[in-house]
Scaffold this active site. Structure first.
Site, PDB file in Angstrom:
ATOM      1  N   HIS A  60       0.770  -1.149   0.045  1.00 15.49           N
ATOM      2  CA  HIS A  60      -0.086  -0.391  -0.191  1.00 15.49           C
ATOM      3  C   HIS A  60       0.772   1.199   0.127  1.00 15.49           C
ATOM      4  CE1 HIS A  60      -3.065  -2.744   2.031  1.00 15.49           C
ATOM      5  NE2 HIS A  60      -3.073  -2.942   0.943  1.00 15.49           N
ATOM      6  N   TYR A 130      -0.650   1.022  14.079  1.00 11.47           N
ATOM      7  CA  TYR A 130       0.227   1.764  13.107  1.00 11.47           C
ATOM      8  C   TYR A 130      -0.091   3.161  13.553  1.00 11.47           C
ATOM      9  CZ  TYR A 130      -1.475  -1.770   9.913  1.00 11.47           C
ATOM     10  OH  TYR A 130      -1.822  -3.170   9.172  1.00 11.47           O
TER      11      TYR A 130
END
Length: 199
Positions: A60, A130
């Site tokens: 990504h 994250y």
């Protein structure tokens, strides 16, 4: 913080203090990261994922600017975390580096805007946190197929990969470059300079 072979990619290897009750470690220190980068990490969003063994998420990335820098840690289980240089024109374009993140050594990785990110869960219930510099914006998000031979990422051969429909339909690196989806090294460098100037 230790810089990896890709400019803009770092690994934090904390000292872990175990005792009879468990253990303690510092998994993020803003001042240490700022010293490494030359600018602070703007925290705009925090994400958390839980993955079964073999789950493969990525590769990504997001449009630059502003893209999305990430600081990633596995808080339970283990993952093979992979950072890919998708910046067209970069001296390390198409190269990747893998770091095992787990709940034993407690490493974390930082990847700058313009770099691609993927990981494979090596255990069931692999839980990943994250810290992100920008919020999720679907119109700016893209992917490259993590099994693309053009990338040549070496995933564990004994674990069948499990991809989402979206990741399985992602273009190859060559297709993404041809479509103009990839960030340029020049645009990334300009954005990094802007972040440093903002301080």
């Amino acid at each position: 913080m230790r810089q990896l072979s890709l400019a803009g990619a770092w690994v934090h290897e904390p000292k872990v203090f175990p005792d009879s009750r468990g253990s303690f470690h510092e998994w993020f220190r803003a001042a240490e990261l700022e010293n490494a980068l030359g600018h602070p990490l703007r925290l705009a969003q925090a994400n958390f994922s839980v993955s079964s063994r073999g789950t493969l998420r990525g590769v990504h990335f997001a449009d630059v600017p502003p893209s999305q820098a990430k600081y990633v840690k596995c808080v339970r289980g283990a993952v093979l975390d992979v950072i890919v240089d998708l910046r067209v024109g970069s001296p390390t374009y198409k190269r990747w580096e893998a770091v095992r993140l787990d709940d034993v050594d407690h490493r974390s990785v930082y990847l700058a805007e313009g770099l691609g990110h993927a990981f494979m869960a090596l255990t069931d219930d692999a839980s990943v946190a994250y810290l992100c510099s920008e919020g999720y914006a679907p119109e700016r998000e893209h992917g490259v197929h993590p099994l693309d031979p053009g990338l040549g990422i070496v995933w564990p051969s004994d674990i069948p990969p499990l991809l989402s429909d979206k990741d399985a339909a992602a273009p190859s690196l060559a297709e993404a470059e041809q479509k103009g989806l990839l960030p340029t090294y020049e645009a990334c460098q300009e954005y990094y300079a802007l972040l440093r100037a903002r301080g």
